[in-house]
Design a protein around this motif. Sequence first.
Motif, mmCIF file in Angstrom:
data_model
loop_
_atom_site.group_PDB
_atom_site.id
_atom_site.type_symbol
_atom_site.label_atom_id
_atom_site.label_comp_id
_atom_site.label_asym_id
_atom_site.label_seq_id
_atom_site.Cartn_x
_atom_site.Cartn_y
_atom_site.Cartn_z
ATOM 1 N N PHE A 108 -3.866 -58.267 -3.061
ATOM 2 C CA PHE A 108 -5.045 -58.753 -2.529
ATOM 3 C C PHE A 108 -4.960 -60.291 -2.673
ATOM 4 C CE2 PHE A 108 -9.283 -60.338 -3.338
ATOM 5 C CZ PHE A 108 -9.876 -59.939 -2.318
ATOM 6 N N ASN A 109 -5.544 -60.766 -1.246
ATOM 7 C CA ASN A 109 -5.421 -62.082 -1.240
ATOM 8 C C ASN A 109 -6.896 -62.376 -0.665
ATOM 9 O OD1 ASN A 109 -5.515 -64.898 -0.510
ATOM 10 N ND2 ASN A 109 -3.401 -65.136 -0.930
ATOM 11 N N GLY A 110 -7.866 -62.941 -1.124
ATOM 12 C CA GLY A 110 -8.953 -63.082 -0.637
ATOM 13 C C GLY A 110 -9.628 -64.745 -0.567
ATOM 14 N N LYS A 111 -10.025 -65.268 0.625
ATOM 15 C CA LYS A 111 -10.058 -66.606 0.568
ATOM 16 C C LYS A 111 -11.638 -66.690 1.103
ATOM 17 C CE LYS A 111 -5.322 -68.078 1.937
ATOM 18 N NZ LYS A 111 -4.557 -68.590 3.025
ATOM 19 N N ILE A 112 -12.347 -67.753 0.594
ATOM 20 C CA ILE A 112 -13.686 -68.107 0.973
ATOM 21 C C ILE A 112 -13.725 -69.479 1.149
ATOM 22 C CG2 ILE A 112 -16.359 -68.088 0.362
ATOM 23 C CD1 ILE A 112 -15.746 -65.799 -1.447
ATOM 24 N N PHE A 113 -14.322 -69.799 2.497
ATOM 25 C CA PHE A 113 -14.193 -71.210 2.934
ATOM 26 C C PHE A 113 -15.862 -71.364 3.076
ATOM 27 C CE2 PHE A 113 -10.340 -69.944 4.426
ATOM 28 C CZ PHE A 113 -9.465 -70.812 3.893
ATOM 29 N N VAL A 114 -16.270 -72.368 2.152
ATOM 30 C CA VAL A 114 -17.751 -72.907 2.550
ATOM 31 C C VAL A 114 -17.666 -74.455 3.119
ATOM 32 C CG1 VAL A 114 -20.018 -73.180 1.482
ATOM 33 C CG2 VAL A 114 -18.574 -71.373 0.526
ATOM 34 N N ARG A 115 -18.068 -74.571 4.253
ATOM 35 C CA ARG A 115 -17.948 -75.654 5.018
ATOM 36 C C ARG A 115 -19.123 -76.714 4.610
ATOM 37 N NH1 ARG A 115 -15.679 -75.016 11.072
ATOM 38 N NH2 ARG A 115 -14.194 -73.310 10.808
ATOM 39 N N GLN A 116 -19.325 -77.852 4.658
ATOM 40 C CA GLN A 116 -20.054 -78.900 4.398
ATOM 41 C C GLN A 116 -21.380 -78.697 4.891
ATOM 42 O OE1 GLN A 116 -18.925 -82.976 5.304
ATOM 43 N NE2 GLN A 116 -20.433 -83.884 4.049
ATOM 44 N N ASP A 117 -21.723 -78.191 6.111
ATOM 45 C CA ASP A 117 -23.188 -77.795 6.705
ATOM 46 C C ASP A 117 -23.441 -76.534 6.107
ATOM 47 O OD1 ASP A 117 -23.155 -80.190 8.023
ATOM 48 O OD2 ASP A 117 -22.368 -79.297 9.876
ATOM 49 N N ALA A 118 -22.786 -75.718 5.389
ATOM 50 C CA ALA A 118 -22.995 -74.359 4.872
ATOM 51 C C ALA A 118 -23.828 -74.624 3.331
ATOM 52 C CB ALA A 118 -21.866 -73.458 4.666
ATOM 53 N N GLN A 119 -24.791 -75.235 3.228
ATOM 54 C CA GLN A 119 -25.594 -75.429 1.969
ATOM 55 C C GLN A 119 -26.322 -74.106 1.887
ATOM 56 O OE1 GLN A 119 -25.284 -77.958 0.001
ATOM 57 N NE2 GLN A 119 -24.343 -79.108 1.400
#
Length: 436
Positions: free
Chosen positions: A327-338
């Motif tokens: 299992f490899n899970g990635k979460i990306f939260v961009r700068q605009d994603a407050q």
Amino acid sequence: MTVSTKNHKELKEAFLLASEPAPSSSVFSDLKQQAREVLDRVGFPTIKDEEYKYTAISKRLLDKLNGFGTAESIPDIEKELRTQDVLVGAAAGYTIVCNNGRFEPQLSSMDRDLFELTALEDLESKAAARIGQIEKSEFDSFTALNSLFFKNGIHIRVPDGKIVSKPILLLNFVKSTENGSCVHPRTFIEVGKNAEVTLIERTISLGEEPVFVNSVCEWAIGQNAHARHYTLQDGRKNDLAVTNNRADVQKDATFTSIVMSLEGEMIRNNLSLDLRASNCEGNMYGLYLLNGKTHVDNHTNVDHMQAHAESNELYKGILTDQSRGVFNGKIFVRQDAQKTNAFQQNNNILLSEEATVNTKPQLEIWADDVKCSHGCTTGQLDEEALFYLRARGIAKDAAKALLLHAFAGEVLDQIKEESFKEYCETLVHARLGGNY
């Protein structure tokens, strides 16, 4: 156990020499040309590539397959469809049939008032141009391989405001030649504004020869739309498969994926959600019950692009014998994603000393006002809980099964269609009661 540079090139050449892409006059000629360029430039992954570190799918294909050509149509497919009456009844909805990756409209059912069902080769150029724009060839070599060699596929369109209350069951029948062969299913699902649909997908392997199933599914989820995708992987011990599924989710929309992996020699599932607008939601659930030498690798990606979006992810595994889970899970939260709210968890139970799990939850956060959490656990059955049940007169095997069912139940409870949920519970009960 690595794939040498020689074998790495051999695999690419084997595919390219064994099958001919669609002619240049095809409506997908640009897509196929781009895919060919990606394969020429990148080739196929080995365990030296971080994304495929624990899953030597390229080597396994070279070891298992003698033929790399695209499989021909299966004769008597209607007879094979009748063997799936129990599942068709459990889905209690519409049925779409694919024959070695080719759409079979005469065996499929639909309601034209609720959704449109079109073979990819029959799409007009404007609609065809969208194929490959959500799950692009450069994202994964096996996506490029599918883009190059798919012969035909399915376009499902749910117009704005339409609620498809009964699920759509997609049955992919696959069968190899004597030397082994490949199937490249392709699906594009478009869910309009304020629309709703559930797709249940299962691949049925026929015959004894090895077959490689390399599928791509793209979802375009419109504003305030709600879509669910349930995938059941319950084929044969020697199944080889790669799936690439990606959903493009718009404002106020919800997409839910549930992947159940019960059987197969080596399966790689790539699932990606692009949460493009505010107040949208992505849910990713997985259950893998592995025995023998089954190898299942789940790779997930969630990209939070705008503020006030939510993602929930829970994958659970029960492994015994010499099976392996990844299992490899990635979460990306961009700068605009407050104001993002993201949850990720991977839990595993190992029932033998030879079973293994490699798990790697990841967060990459560029915003400062978010609620994000991730974690993983790998262990054995809770001995205290087992002792508690046995102290109340429950036999050891029955107590063990109760605990395993409770563990798996958290994922099964996410299935909203009751008849299909009961069908899956029956499969899980048979597996946990019979082989563990």
